[in-house]
Write a protein that holds these residues in place. Structure first.
Motif, PDB file in Angstrom:
ATOM      1  N   UNK A 172       0.859  -1.298   0.219  1.00 45.73           N
ATOM      2  CA  UNK A 172       0.033  -0.088   0.068  1.00 45.73           C
ATOM      3  C   UNK A 172       0.914   1.207  -0.097  1.00 45.73           C
ATOM      4  N   UNK A 173       2.018   1.304   0.596  1.00 46.13           N
ATOM      5  CA  UNK A 173       2.762   2.181   0.772  1.00 46.13           C
ATOM      6  C   UNK A 173       3.360   2.679  -0.645  1.00 46.13           C
ATOM      7  N   UNK A 174       3.877   1.642  -1.295  1.00 43.81           N
ATOM      8  CA  UNK A 174       4.302   1.693  -2.662  1.00 43.81           C
ATOM      9  C   UNK A 174       3.320   2.191  -3.756  1.00 43.81           C
ATOM     10  N   UNK A 175       2.191   1.537  -3.540  1.00 46.36           N
ATOM     11  CA  UNK A 175       0.890   2.060  -4.398  1.00 46.36           C
ATOM     12  C   UNK A 175       0.663   3.309  -4.056  1.00 46.36           C
TER      13      UNK A 175
ATOM     14  N   UNK B  35      14.187  -6.429  -7.377  1.00 47.22           N
ATOM     15  CA  UNK B  35      15.347  -5.804  -7.085  1.00 47.22           C
ATOM     16  C   UNK B  35      15.784  -5.700  -5.664  1.00 47.22           C
ATOM     17  N   UNK B  36      15.035  -5.452  -4.831  1.00 51.42           N
ATOM     18  CA  UNK B  36      14.918  -5.172  -3.265  1.00 51.42           C
ATOM     19  C   UNK B  36      15.454  -6.388  -2.860  1.00 51.42           C
ATOM     20  N   UNK B  37      14.726  -7.439  -3.061  1.00 47.37           N
ATOM     21  CA  UNK B  37      15.278  -9.022  -2.417  1.00 47.37           C
ATOM     22  C   UNK B  37      16.616  -9.471  -2.987  1.00 47.37           C
ATOM     23  N   UNK B  38      16.841  -9.180  -4.235  1.00 48.06           N
ATOM     24  CA  UNK B  38      18.238  -9.668  -4.632  1.00 48.06           C
ATOM     25  C   UNK B  38      19.168  -8.732  -4.342  1.00 48.06           C
ATOM     26  N   UNK B  39      18.900  -7.510  -4.168  1.00 49.80           N
ATOM     27  CA  UNK B  39      20.123  -6.765  -3.710  1.00 49.80           C
ATOM     28  C   UNK B  39      20.442  -7.070  -2.082  1.00 49.80           C
TER      29      UNK B  39
ATOM     30  N   UNK C 289      14.249  -3.829  10.503  1.00 51.83           N
ATOM     31  CA  UNK C 289      13.072  -3.793  10.284  1.00 51.83           C
ATOM     32  C   UNK C 289      13.083  -3.574   8.698  1.00 51.83           C
ATOM     33  N   UNK C 290      12.477  -4.598   7.938  1.00 50.38           N
ATOM     34  CA  UNK C 290      12.649  -4.756   6.397  1.00 50.38           C
ATOM     35  C   UNK C 290      11.390  -4.123   5.933  1.00 50.38           C
ATOM     36  N   UNK C 291      10.504  -3.594   6.756  1.00 48.89           N
ATOM     37  CA  UNK C 291       9.352  -2.626   6.128  1.00 48.89           C
ATOM     38  C   UNK C 291      10.032  -1.444   6.127  1.00 48.89           C
ATOM     39  N   UNK C 292      10.772  -1.083   7.024  1.00 48.60           N
ATOM     40  CA  UNK C 292      11.355   0.485   7.037  1.00 48.60           C
ATOM     41  C   UNK C 292      12.327   0.627   5.925  1.00 48.60           C
ATOM     42  N   UNK C 293      12.988  -0.675   5.574  1.00 52.91           N
ATOM     43  CA  UNK C 293      13.883  -0.739   4.631  1.00 52.91           C
ATOM     44  C   UNK C 293      13.363  -0.684   3.175  1.00 52.91           C
ATOM     45  N   UNK C 294      12.268  -1.264   3.286  1.00 56.29           N
ATOM     46  CA  UNK C 294      11.343  -1.171   1.969  1.00 56.29           C
ATOM     47  C   UNK C 294      10.918   0.315   1.497  1.00 56.29           C
ATOM     48  N   UNK C 295      10.326   0.983   2.668  1.00 56.75           N
ATOM     49  CA  UNK C 295       9.809   2.091   2.287  1.00 56.75           C
ATOM     50  C   UNK C 295      10.941   3.144   1.871  1.00 56.75           C
TER      51      UNK C 295
ATOM     52  N   UNK D 187      11.724   2.366  -1.919  1.00 57.04           N
ATOM     53  CA  UNK D 187      10.788   3.033  -2.640  1.00 57.04           C
ATOM     54  C   UNK D 187      11.115   4.504  -3.087  1.00 57.04           C
ATOM     55  N   UNK D 188      11.179   5.240  -1.929  1.00 55.37           N
ATOM     56  CA  UNK D 188      11.466   6.755  -1.747  1.00 55.37           C
ATOM     57  C   UNK D 188      12.615   6.647  -2.709  1.00 55.37           C
ATOM     58  N   UNK D 189      13.818   6.182  -2.561  1.00 55.70           N
ATOM     59  CA  UNK D 189      15.129   6.403  -3.261  1.00 55.70           C
ATOM     60  C   UNK D 189      14.661   6.130  -4.901  1.00 55.70           C
ATOM     61  N   UNK D 190      13.877   4.956  -5.135  1.00 53.74           N
ATOM     62  CA  UNK D 190      13.663   4.523  -6.551  1.00 53.74           C
ATOM     63  C   UNK D 190      12.781   5.640  -7.164  1.00 53.74           C
TER      64      UNK D 190
END
Length: 116
Positions: free
Chosen positions: A34-37, A52-56, A66-72, A75-78
């Motif tokens: 939902x954050x990414x959407x 890309x995230x997982x492979x990285x 906190x993998x959710x914080x890392x995901x956010x 996404x922001x950097x992307x």
């Protein structure tokens, strides 16, 4: 339970949270998606960013608390990178050069462009 400082009676701040490597089958949960959407990514773009995230992080083996914080952050950097490279690619993945080439081809064939 946090330690209590004997002199002041105040609770000591908790220590760092334990960090874990990313799971090989990691995918964003509903809140992460939902954050990414909300940030404007399509379902296809979220899928690509997930890979890309997982492979990285699988490749680097870097643990995180906190993998959710890392995901956010990812996404922001992307999105920021997309803005810096604005015009380079679209959500569909077409480069600006490909879109212009298609428009010129349409113009040559039909006497008008398809853009606009």
């Amino acid at each position: 339970m946090p330690a209590i400082d004997a002199a002041s009676g105040a609770r000591a701040p908790p220590g760092p949270r334990p960090a874990y490597p990313i799971a090989a089958d990691w995918t964003p949960n509903e809140i992460d998606r939902a954050y990414a959407e909300t940030a404007g990514l399509s379902s296809e773009a979220i899928g690509a960013e997930t890979e890309k995230f997982r492979d990285h992080y699988l490749g680097r083996g870097e643990p995180r608390a906190d993998w959710s914080a890392q995901w956010r952050t990812w996404i922001r950097l992307s999105i920021e990178k997309g803005r810096r490279d604005e015009g380079t690619t679209t959500q569909r993945g077409d480069s600006e050069a490909e879109r212009l080439a298609d428009a010129f081809e349409d113009l040559a064939k039909n006497g008008r462009g398809s853009a606009g």
